[in-house]
Structure formats: C-alpha cells, structure tokens
Enzyme design. Structure first.
Site, PDB file in Angstrom:
ATOM      1  N   LYS A   1      48.406  40.659  50.749  1.00  0.00           N
ATOM      2  CA  LYS A   1      49.079  40.879  49.464  1.00  0.00           C
ATOM      3  C   LYS A   1      50.600  40.910  49.633  1.00  0.00           C
ATOM      4  CE  LYS A   1      45.018  43.427  47.879  1.00  0.00           C
ATOM      5  NZ  LYS A   1      44.389  44.745  47.719  1.00  0.00           N
TER       6      LYS A   1
ATOM      7  N   ASP B   1      45.365  46.336  38.930  1.00  0.00           N
ATOM      8  CA  ASP B   1      43.995  46.164  39.428  1.00  0.00           C
ATOM      9  C   ASP B   1      42.976  46.287  38.295  1.00  0.00           C
ATOM     10  OD1 ASP B   1      43.476  45.404  41.985  1.00  0.00           O
ATOM     11  OD2 ASP B   1      43.491  47.403  42.860  1.00  0.00           O
TER      12      ASP B   1
ATOM     13  N   GLN C   1      44.850  51.088  47.145  1.00  0.00           N
ATOM     14  CA  GLN C   1      43.925  50.344  48.005  1.00  0.00           C
ATOM     15  C   GLN C   1      42.680  51.179  48.262  1.00  0.00           C
ATOM     16  OE1 GLN C   1      44.470  47.143  49.174  1.00  0.00           O
ATOM     17  NE2 GLN C   1      42.362  47.224  49.927  1.00  0.00           N
ATOM     18  N   LEU C   2      41.534  50.600  47.922  1.00  0.00           N
ATOM     19  CA  LEU C   2      40.261  51.279  48.118  1.00  0.00           C
ATOM     20  C   LEU C   2      39.514  50.652  49.294  1.00  0.00           C
ATOM     21  CD1 LEU C   2      39.121  51.578  44.386  1.00  0.00           C
ATOM     22  CD2 LEU C   2      40.306  53.305  45.775  1.00  0.00           C
TER      23      LEU C   2
ATOM     24  N   VAL D   1      36.916  32.871  46.468  1.00  0.00           N
ATOM     25  CA  VAL D   1      37.347  33.902  45.524  1.00  0.00           C
ATOM     26  C   VAL D   1      38.447  34.795  46.114  1.00  0.00           C
ATOM     27  CG1 VAL D   1      36.576  35.967  44.273  1.00  0.00           C
ATOM     28  CG2 VAL D   1      35.151  33.914  44.292  1.00  0.00           C
TER      29      VAL D   1
END
Length: 921
Positions: free
Chosen positions: A42, A111, A86-87, A261
């Site tokens: 990212k 998100d 961030q998970l 994806v």
C-alpha cells in the site's frame, strides 16, 4: 489503468491547490509478517500515485484505549483524508475490532468497514459512502469486461463483512439479481451453476469446481489459500477459492490467484483516498476554514453586556478548535466553552506561512477607555463572519482586581464581546492563580533565605542545603548551576573548601535592594505598604514590604514573552529579586526555586481558546500590566494564531493603553523578542477623548459626562485632534501603515465624525473609518475590516525605534523625545544609581519599558493634547531581567489599585437556582 488515472488526478489537485497532497494513514497494531507485506504494498502504491502515506505502528502491548486515542488524533488531522486500520489487530491485550473500526471517522473510512458506511451501502447510498476495497475492486473488474451488470444473475459465495456482504449489496444496487451462498447452503453447486457473475470469497482452497460454473460466466476469485506443493522451494503454493485450471475452460473472464483481485484491492484503496481528498477540497478550501458563525439578533436599546453575552449560545469549544484546524490531541478542554492549546500545534504547523499581523492601539484615552477591546472584537467579527477571512483575535487575560473594582470586565462590550464574559473575566483556566502562587513562592524564598542565613553558621546551612540521605550527600542540578556560576567546578559535596562553602551557602541579600514583592489578584489599597516578620518566631527580623496586583508580577511578563516551556524556564531562572551586599544580582536560580516555578507554570504556557459573540476564535493568554510591563498578550498565542490563519488570514492583537505606551512596547519589546513583524496598526479614537484633549472638562469614571461632550463642538474637537495626529506619527515612525477606527458613540454628530476622519487622513493615516460595531457587531466594522485588508497589502517597512546596544540613558531619551514629545529627560539620583548598577551587572543592553501615566503623552496626567518642550523626570529604574527589559518609573505608579466607594461588585450576583452570574461586568 486505475493507478495512472489516479496519478493524473493527484497532479491536477496539486496544480489547482499548490502544496496540497491527498493523505493516507495506515494504523497497525503489532508486527505480523503478512500485515507488514500488505502495508508495504500500500505504501509503495501511494508513493507511485503521489499520495502522502503515513504508517503508524503501535506495539503489540497496545491497549484498546491506546488504539482509540490514536484513531481520535487521526480523525482530527486535516492532512489525513483516508485512514485504515490494518486487520487483524496483533495485540496481547483484548481489543474489540468492531469498536475500533467504528471509531474511524466515516468520512475518512476508505476501507468502508464502519457501520455507518456499511449501512449507507446496504440502503443504496453509493455516492455518499466508502465501499470496502475488495468488493469495489471486484466491481471495477466486472465493469472492465464490458458486460452489463443490470439484469444479470449474480451469486456471491461468502458473507463476511469485508467482502461477501458488501459485494452482495454492491451488485444489488447495480441492478443485478443477487444470491448469497454460505457454509449452510445445501445446493451450492446448483446455485453457482445459475450465475452469470460469480464472486467467491469463502476462504477454502479450490472449493468451487470448474464443472459447476455456467459457460460464459464472469468469475471473480477473492480467495488466498496455501496448499502443499513439493515443487516449490517453500513447500507450498497460493491458490484461490475456485479451481482455476478447470474453471478457466468454462468462464468468459476469470481472475487469477495471485495477481487478480489483490492488486485491485490496493488500487481501490488508493482510489478511495483520492476520492476522499476530492470531497475534502469540495467542502474545505485549503487554507480556508469551514467555520460556523453565529447570527446576531440586534436589539435597541442595547441590553447590558452580560445580558447580550448570556443570550448567545456559544459553540462547543472543541468545535471551534476543529474549525480552525487544531487536532484533538492539541486541545485540552476546560468545560464546554474554553480550552487550552498545546504547543505541539506550533511545532506541527512550523512550515505553514504566517498570516497578516494587526495591532490595535489607541489615542491617549479618558479614564473610561475608548473601546480598543470592543474594536478588536468588532474587527475580527467583521473579517470573519462578514468577509469570510480566517481571523484570530489575541487578547490579554484581565485581572479580577479591576473586574470587581472600578473598571469592570475587559471582554469588549455591546455586540462585540468574548464569551462567556463571566468565564473570561474571572478564573478562566487558572493562569493568574498559578502566577500568584509562583510569585509568592519566590517572595517566601527570599525572606526565608535571609532569615536562615542570619540565624545559622556556614556549616549548618550547608548541612541543611546539601543533606546526607542514607549516608550520601549529593548536589541537585540547580545547586550544580550555582556552583558553576561561582566558578566552583566540583560535584562532590565533600570536596568544597570552607571558603567555597561560604560562597555557596550565603546569597548575602541586602534587604534594602529587594525588588520582589508579594502579589494578589484583588484590589486592596491597605496592602500597598506593610511590615512583614512581626511574629515572635521571626526573631525580630522584620522589614517593610508591599503587595502588588498579580498582573504586575514579572512572572506574568515572562509568560507573555516566552516562546516555549524551555524558554520560560530559563527566563524564570534569570529573574533578579535583589542585590547582594557585594552589589551582585541575586536571581531565582540562586534561590534554588527555578524548577518549582516551572512546575507551577507548566500549564500556563498553553494559550486559552475562546470565541466571540459571532463565533470567531480568540486566544486569551497572559495579561501583563501596560506600565511596569509591556501590556501585550502572549507571543505564543500570536505565533500559533498566525500559523492557523494561514498566509491570507489575519491575527488581530491589542496593545494596552495608548499608542505611546502599549504600541511602542509592542514594537520595541514584543516584536523584538518574537521576531514577528506587524502589517497594520489600527488606532482607535473617539470624539469624546479628542474633545477632552482639546480642552474639555475632566472626564471621571462614575460621574455623568459634562454637557460639552453631549453637544456638537467642532472647534474643541479639531483642537484635540493634535493628540490623534501625534499618535498617528508615532505609529508611522515604525514604518507601519495606520488605519484610524473612529469609535462612534450615539452622542456624536455626523459632522464631528466626518471631521475626525478628515483630519486623520490629513495627518498621514492610510485610511480612517467610522465604526458602529458596539451597536451592530461585526457589521458595524466591515468598512474598517476592508480598510485593514487594503492596508495589509501595502509595503510595511517595519523598524525599531532604537538599538538595544545604546546606553540606557540614550534609549530612554529617544522614547521621551520621539514618542512623548519631551525636550529632554532628567534622572533623579536613585535613577542615576540604577543606571550605573544595571550597566555594571550586564543589563544595560535590555530594551526599555517606560512606566508612566496613560492619561497623557507627558508624565503629568493633567497635560492633554500633544504637549511639547517638557522635561521628563525619571524617578527610578527597575529591572525585569527574566522578562527582558528595564522599566524606568516616571512619576508615581501604583501597582496595587484600591477599591472605589462603590465597587463593581455591588452589581454582581449569582442566581442560586440556575447558577447564572447576574449583574454588570
């Protein structure tokens, strides 16, 4: 394609708004390898597109409260437009993920995981929400096929909050007929076989078989799974949720895993961030506040000031802070209507250009005052609420003494007030009380030290000053500094000689040289001269002393001139309280009290945030006297405000008393200290005061005005304009354009107001404007505000009146002759002694802060107009070394006002039911 398009959009943003960049913040808890990998992807994508990305990493020991605090800070940061957590959260402590994702501001939740954004998506508000990045990327891929979604049968396998559920909603609102399958679906193969569009996000390796798929279907595989593979070095390979090798034979389009994806998810995160930045630009122009102003309902006749103040409902102060660009962690709330602002804001904004700097001053006033505070507030209300400029007022905090005495409050008046006025005029956030405590600690330390030195031997003093604790003696840091000052370079307390011990323990203060007095924030004439040490326990060591009002304390001046906590601490340590019998200065650092003073003062250094009646922001900070001190609000408040308003904005501050006192000190002391340069001087004048200077009868507080002030008298007025002329020249002497604000009263005639405007312009004012802000609020000062705007565009050739390296006498003479109109000065014997003493002690290069009457340009309050040819007598000179100036005493200056026969407190009361303050301020 997406990245290239976004890159171009960012370039266009920067061209339209120079210096602007979309901002993305990524908050990580812990140090998971997979999270680090995704975050690096990212960050790389953001850098390629031109997005300013900030990675905030909390340790795995972070608590839920730690994470929420960080989120609150990012929510309030105007430079952050997109913000993701961030998970999964990799913490040793229990953290509610739902609570964390919902804490992210919906307008920054790129998100799309907050309940608000999910709710908007579920009801079809696609243009007013953020969509989770994976479903958004899937939808973009489907669009790229050219197949129309509307009317197609879509099947989504999986119902997670991150992919499955929002994918269902997104397809539905794009007019597909959607079926969601999950672990309990008994006819999965049958349902998959019906799909024109198939999106799989089940998290099971190759669960969907190729033979299930309808020929020609579009297949989007969101799965990432690891399966054993002995041919790979790692012993495993990545596969999706769809059996790719067989599915590709039947699908018209299919996404590979990896490389399908995943990259689109990152691209959509970037797209959402750019979209958020575009929304921000539509709503907020960079450098332009999005501020809510209060609409005034004007009444005639005007109600009392406190009635007007209490009729207006202030905005919550945290809203004001947000409107002007302060972050939540930069603001310390004191209830709903006032807050302190942390100095971290100044550090954050250090690269922001300063706005325009305006100082409001006045002609030589009557004892009633001519409305500088009212004009300051009226001007900022006009610039902000009516001309829509970023504008801050910076004013002094008033003393409670005059509030309860004869003057009343200082929040302005009429429809130009700082609110709530009772909060403003009373305790505020406790700064003055802290100064009282700090000042009196020094006073106590002075007398206690004299007492102990008189009653103990050198060794006894030494044993108490450097005690043995558990058999160990150690100097404190402040004692090490004293040793170094004495030229004793030793750190072992046992190594000092008897002579060195004598030098160390004995300040040897000469009681006759003590200049440090006790203070109180109450007018009390009976404390002007007192005897201390009357108790038998003081063993007969008494002396004459006095109380001053708190705002005259040097500590107040130190606060006003400091540019940070470290600078304030150094200044506090430099304050001179007396001389030793050897003629050497004794400082607070010598007394060992510097650290304690800094602790007492640590919160006072933060400016206090309030607002005006019309909702414009105000810093209320510091309130030094304008005679024995420089009479201006703090340097720190001005510096923070100048950064917050930005290049095109305005900061309006007020200088105490007339231009000959407050303005001169603003330029020669405050601006010299701060390094700031003013753009405009606003000089407040009234017909009433000018008539007094023309020879009108005395104006006395509490006594009705004589008829001469109630009737038109152009001759008297024209004669009195000599004072206006002189004060205009005084301002222009510093190279700054002057705008005259003629503060109109209801007794003034049109001809009188026009005459003042005409004579002001003839005297060299850039412009002169009639103002009616007291009765009309900001509306009545719009013409003044426009004149200030024009004046701020002209060159300002600012210069100081004198070089500080000149001898003390020469600096005093320059002020007396150039500013006051004196022919010369006369130093009385005590003043001559002080010149010699301070020069010898190394203080001769400090600026000069003249302490004289504010009711005349001369030393005689009865001399009105613009007197010339007089000799200015200098009775004494004192030093405020910590603040950084010498103050000559011209005539008798009272630093402890008294109460009049009928003090203002007669009119002040409290409603015991509502808790409201009633009465006049």
């Amino acid at each position: 394609q997406v990245r290239e398009r976004l890159k171009q959009q960012v370039v266009e943003m920067k061209e339209k708004f120079p210096g602007f960049r979309p901002g993305l913040a990524i908050l990580q808890v812990g140090n998971r390898d997979d999270s680090n990998l995704y975050i690096n992807m990212k960050l790389k994508a953001a850098a390629e597109i031109g997005i300013s990305a900030n990675h905030i990493k909390l340790p795995n020991t972070a608590t839920e409260a730690d994470v929420l605090k960080c989120i609150a800070s990012l929510n309030g940061d105007p430079a952050v437009h997109g913000f993701i957590v961030q998970l999964p959260l990799d913490s040793d402590k229990p953290i509610n993920t739902e609570k964390i994702t919902n804490a992210v501001a919906p307008e920054k939740d790129v998100d799309g995981l907050s309940s608000i954004n999910a709710g908007k998506l579920s009801r079809g508000d696609l243009g007013d929400c953020f969509i989770p990045c994976t479903p958004k990327g899937c939808m973009e891929l489907i669009r790229q096929t050219g197949v129309q979604v509307a009317g197609k049968r879509a099947v989504v396998v999986g119902r997670s909050k991150i992919v499955g559920a929002p994918m269902h909603d997104l397809l539905l609102w794009n007019n597909a007929t959607v079926t969601t399958c999950h672990s309990k679906t008994s006819t999965l193969a049958e349902e998959v076989g019906k799909a024109d569009i198939l999106v799989v996000a089940a998290g099971k390796a190759e669960m969907v078989k190729g033979e299930w798929i309808k020929p020609g279907a579009i297949v989007i595989d969101c799965g990432i799974n690891h399966v054993p593979d002995s041919t790979k070095a790692s012993g495993k390979r990545v596969v999706g949720d769809v059996a790719y090798s067989t599915a590709k034979e039947k699908a018209s389009y299919i996404t590979p895993v990896p490389g399908g994806v995943g990259p689109m998810t990152v691209a959509m995160l970037m797209q959402s961030t750019v979209e958020s930045a575009q929304r921000f630009l539509e709503k907020f122009q960079p450098g332009k506040w999005n501020i809510q102003y209060n609409h005034l309902t004007l009444k005639m006749p005007l109600p009392s000031d406190i009635e007007i103040s209490q009729s207006c409902i202030p905005k919550p102060i945290d809203q004001v802070a947000k409107e002007v660009g302060l972050l939540p962690d930069e603001v310390e709330l004191y209830g709903q209507t006032k807050a302190k602002v942390h100095l971290s804001a100044l550090k954050r904004l250090k690269n922001q250009p300063d706005g325009k700097y305006v100082v409001v001053t006045g002609i030589t006033p009557t004892p009633l005052g001519e409305g500088k505070s009212t004009t300051t507030v009226g001007l900022v209300q006009a610039l902000g609420a009516h001309l829509h400029q970023n504008v801050f007022a910076c004013v002094r905090q008033p003393s409670q003494g005059p509030t309860f005495g004869i003057k009343g409050g200082a929040a302005g008046g009429g429809y130009c007030q700082i609110i709530p006025m009772e909060e403003f005029n009373l305790h505020l956030t406790g700064d003055i009380h802290a100064i009282t405590a700090a000042n009196n600690l020094v006073a106590a330390a002075v007398d206690a030290r004299i007492f102990h030195e008189l009653t103990q031997t050198d060794q006894a003093l030494y044993n108490r000053l450097v005690p043995s604790v558990n058999g160990v003696r150690k100097f404190s840091d402040i004692q090490i500094r004293r040793l170094q000052k004495l030229g004793i370079n030793k750190t072992d307390p046992t190594a000092l000689t008897k002579e060195e011990i004598n030098l160390f323990v004995r300040l040897d203060i000469d009681p006759g040289t003590i200049t440090w007095q006790r203070v109180l924030d109450t007018n009390d004439r009976f404390l002007r001269k007192i005897t201390i040490g009357q108790s038998p326990t003081e063993k007969g060591f008494s002396r004459m002393a006095q109380f001053d009002i708190t705002v005259s304390s040097e500590i107040m001046a130190v606060l006003a001139l400091s540019d940070g906590l470290d600078d304030m601490k150094k200044r506090l340590g430099r304050m001179v309280v007396a001389s030793s019998k050897r003629g050497e200065p004794v400082t607070t650092d010598d007394l060992g009290v510097t650290g304690a003073l800094a602790v007492l003062m640590k919160d006072t250094v933060k400016p206090n945030l309030m607002q005006t009646l019309e909702g414009t922001p105000v810093f209320v900070h510091a309130g030094p006297f304008a005679n024995v001190a420089h009479g201006n609000s703090s340097v720190l408040a001005d510096k923070i405000a100048l950064k917050l308003v930005g290049k095109e904005g305005f900061v309006v501050t007020e200088a105490g008393f007339g231009a000959d006192i407050g303005m001169e000190k603003f330029f020669n002391i405050k601006c010299r200290c701060s390094g700031l340069r003013p753009h405009v001087v606003v000089l407040v004048a009234t017909v009433r005061a000018l008539k007094m200077h023309g020879g009108g009868p005395a104006v006395t507080a509490g006594v009705p005005l004589p008829k001469e002030y109630m009737e038109e008298n152009l001759q008297l007025l024209a004669k009195g304009c000599s004072n206006l002329n002189k004060q205009i020249q005084n301002a222009r002497m510093f190279g700054v354009p002057v705008v005259v604000a003629v503060n109109a009263f209801k007794t003034d005639t049109k001809a009188e107001l026009a005459l003042v405007v005409q004579l002001a312009k003839e005297a060299g004012a850039f412009d002169a404007v009639e103002c009616t802000h007291w009765a009309e609020g900001g509306k009545g000062a719009v013409a003044l505000a426009q004149a200030v705007q024009r004046a701020s565009q002209t060159p300002s050739n600012f210069r100081f009146l004198y070089n500080v390296e000149l001898p003390v006498i020469d600096k005093i003479r320059l002020i007396a002759q150039k500013i006051y109109g004196a022919s010369d000065i006369e130093l009385l014997p005590e003043a001559k002694e002080k010149v010699a003493l301070y020069t010898k002690q190394g203080f001769g290069n400090l600026p000069i802060c003249m302490a004289k009457t504010h009711l005349s340009l001369s030393h005689d309050p009865e001399q009105k107009g613009a007197p010339t040819g007089f000799i200015l007598p200098i009775r004494d000179i004192r030093a405020s070394v910590g603040a950084g100036f010498l103050y000559p005493l011209v005539g008798t200056i009272s630093t402890m006002p008294g109460l009049p026969t009928r003090p203002c407190f007669y009119d002040i009361d409290l409603d015991p039911v509502s808790g409201e303050v009633n009465g006049l301020f």
